[in-house]
Write a protein that holds these residues in place. Sequence first.
Motif, PDB file in Angstrom:
ATOM      1  N   GLY A 364       0.816  -1.218   0.000  1.00  0.00           N
ATOM      2  CA  GLY A 364       0.000   0.000   0.000  1.00  0.00           C
ATOM      3  C   GLY A 364       0.837   1.250   0.000  1.00  0.00           C
ATOM      4  O   GLY A 364       0.417   2.307   0.456  1.00  0.00           O
ATOM      5  N   SER A 365       2.040   1.141  -0.524  1.00  0.00           N
ATOM      6  CA  SER A 365       2.944   2.292  -0.549  1.00  0.00           C
ATOM      7  C   SER A 365       2.430   3.333  -1.533  1.00  0.00           C
ATOM      8  O   SER A 365       1.968   2.998  -2.618  1.00  0.00           O
ATOM      9  CB  SER A 365       4.338   1.809  -0.964  1.00  0.00           C
ATOM     10  OG  SER A 365       5.150   2.916  -1.238  1.00  0.00           O
ATOM     11  N   PRO A 366       2.504   4.617  -1.166  1.00  0.00           N
ATOM     12  CA  PRO A 366       1.980   5.656  -2.057  1.00  0.00           C
ATOM     13  C   PRO A 366       2.909   5.981  -3.230  1.00  0.00           C
ATOM     14  O   PRO A 366       2.510   6.653  -4.164  1.00  0.00           O
ATOM     15  CB  PRO A 366       1.837   6.876  -1.136  1.00  0.00           C
ATOM     16  CG  PRO A 366       2.869   6.644  -0.080  1.00  0.00           C
ATOM     17  CD  PRO A 366       3.011   5.167   0.096  1.00  0.00           C
ATOM     18  N   GLY A 367       4.136   5.494  -3.190  1.00  0.00           N
ATOM     19  CA  GLY A 367       5.113   5.844  -4.228  1.00  0.00           C
ATOM     20  C   GLY A 367       4.755   5.240  -5.582  1.00  0.00           C
ATOM     21  O   GLY A 367       4.008   4.262  -5.671  1.00  0.00           O
ATOM     22  N   SER A 368       5.286   5.842  -6.642  1.00  0.00           N
ATOM     23  CA  SER A 368       5.070   5.321  -7.992  1.00  0.00           C
ATOM     24  C   SER A 368       5.934   4.072  -8.205  1.00  0.00           C
ATOM     25  O   SER A 368       6.825   3.777  -7.397  1.00  0.00           O
ATOM     26  CB  SER A 368       5.443   6.380  -9.022  1.00  0.00           C
ATOM     27  OG  SER A 368       6.842   6.579  -8.980  1.00  0.00           O
ATOM     28  N   VAL A 369       5.664   3.376  -9.300  1.00  0.00           N
ATOM     29  CA  VAL A 369       6.459   2.186  -9.630  1.00  0.00           C
ATOM     30  C   VAL A 369       7.923   2.566  -9.853  1.00  0.00           C
ATOM     31  O   VAL A 369       8.840   1.893  -9.362  1.00  0.00           O
ATOM     32  CB  VAL A 369       5.870   1.478 -10.873  1.00  0.00           C
ATOM     33  CG1 VAL A 369       6.815   0.417 -11.399  1.00  0.00           C
ATOM     34  CG2 VAL A 369       4.518   0.868 -10.535  1.00  0.00           C
TER      35      VAL A 369
END
Lengths: 502, 122
Positions: A364-369
């Motif tokens: 559930g990390s908010p960072g992009s790929v």
Amino acid sequence: MIAEETQTRFDLLRVPFLGRFLRWRHARTTMQIVLLVLAALIMLDGFVGIQIAPRNLAGVLPWVQWRGLIVLALLIGGNFFCMACPFMLPRRLAKKWFPANRSWPRRLRNKWLALALLVLFFWAYEVFDLWASPLLTAWVIVAYFVAAFVIDAFFRGAAFCKYVCPIGQFNFVNSLVSPLHVSVRDTSICASCPTKDCIKGRTITPAPPTTHSAAPLGIAAIGVDQIGVGRPAQFQSGCELWLFQPQKVGNTDCTFCLDCVQACPYENVGILARSRTDELANDDRRSGVGRWSTRPDLAALAVVLVFAAFTNAFGMVGPFYVVQDQLLMTFGSWSVPVIFALMLAVLPLILVGATAWASCSLSGSPGSVVQTATTWSYGLVPLSFGMWLAHYLFHFLTGALTFVPVLQEFVGRWVGPLLGTPRWDLAAVVPQSWLLPIEILALDGGLLGSLLVLWRIARREHDAHPQARRAFAPWGVLVVLLFASGVWLLLQPMDMRGTLAG
Amino acid sequence: VVRRLLILVLCTLLVGCAQTPQTDATITLNVAQSTVGETQVDVHLADAGGQPLSGAVVQLRGDMTHAGMQPVLATMDDLGNGQYRTDDWEFTMAGDWILTVQAEMPDGTRVEQMFDVRGVKE
């Protein structure tokens, strides 16, 4: 007063004899001259010698001894090839002859150009069988000398090393797992240093030994100015790769040139021992580099080296030639170069992209790929190094002594039988039964290192244990799959093909 | 600046001139089996007019295309009528090999020729 830490940590510069030699002002030049002479012999034999790689210095020295010694040096020490790099001698000439006052273009102040050159090199290596062609090897060396000369004739600092050199990038990335790094001995000395000579450089004057006038209060300058006694004043460069020692972290972009060691008036820079995984798990701001998590170019470099390690080994086993023959029959001659390009550039994108996406989704990390891939990719470096080590050690251990008869034949051809009849029976330095265990051990070490670093990254990025585990899982799976493919590769029969004599 | 660079480029180009040794005799080579392990290799020597050359000392050398492997060396038996043979030649690894035939004639002259043996199988 010297901090307790520096008393207990191993420091290569304090080792008797070797440390003294490395601290010597002309140590690097001496090592470079030795390698320059070897490079000249390699080029001579490559251009005019017999075009059979195992009988030519250009076939043996670069691809068997040099590659083996590079990975061994990285394993037990650090980036010692860049320290002794012969391409830097003509570069020094270029700096004398030409102004070398231009700034490297801002858009190119990253690793993308070097990465493209590295991919091009590995692609050409496979497609044109560089390892089997003394002539092409000699031309590659010439191209290196010319490129280093031309680039550093126009641009300030060590632009070639930092932004262009593919060998340098290989060494930079793989030295991230090395046990030694050039580092400050006592940070408190740097904190009160007013001159910052390690980055700016300094003029070494022939004045008699004195206490340095700019020495921070309470810190005795050790041997300041003694190097220049009795000689004309000389300018000692600071770090030409723009790494400011007090803020430098580990081996990223460090060529082990030891300019900082020479420039520091307090003898406060050493070659110190460290943990092999600390640098990889660290995302602190680094001098001359920035934060790794903001450098997709650096992460891409690490990832390409991972897949190049496996592609390179795959190109030397039997199953590869089954696939190649099928491709040639089905699609024609263009298919093999395309397949190598896909393995070096597209496969890493797909696999690492998918892993980063899975890691993001599960945690559930908010960072992009891209951000996630940039943050985590450094965790693959130990396994990558393990594969390079296994591969290059195989060639080195089976053929370390092959340079002896080749040199005997070379000298015999040019000068006469000074070195006797070539000893073609000399080759391996360990029994054949040792090879597979050594290779598997190298890969095992890489797997453990990667899992450890990836877990440390997970704990760094996620406070909660369950989230860290979920973020770690896809990367762990990728590393285990790569490891399994590496073991499979090592168990395959060797099948060495390449350019043949005309 | 341009002149110095041109001189450097010319110097590097001049280094690239190589010579190829010439031979008068015709050497033909036949490998019984291109697989890893022992096999028989035959060589036939003939002069420029096609006449068989016997009485030569013929050495056979096998190198893989990749450096770092010990070469395979053998002295061939003279069967007469320009025919030379070794029965216990061994390909030690799969891959591409270069076989070099070196023959020293009774009059002391030497000839050498290389042969590609592609794709020796496991």
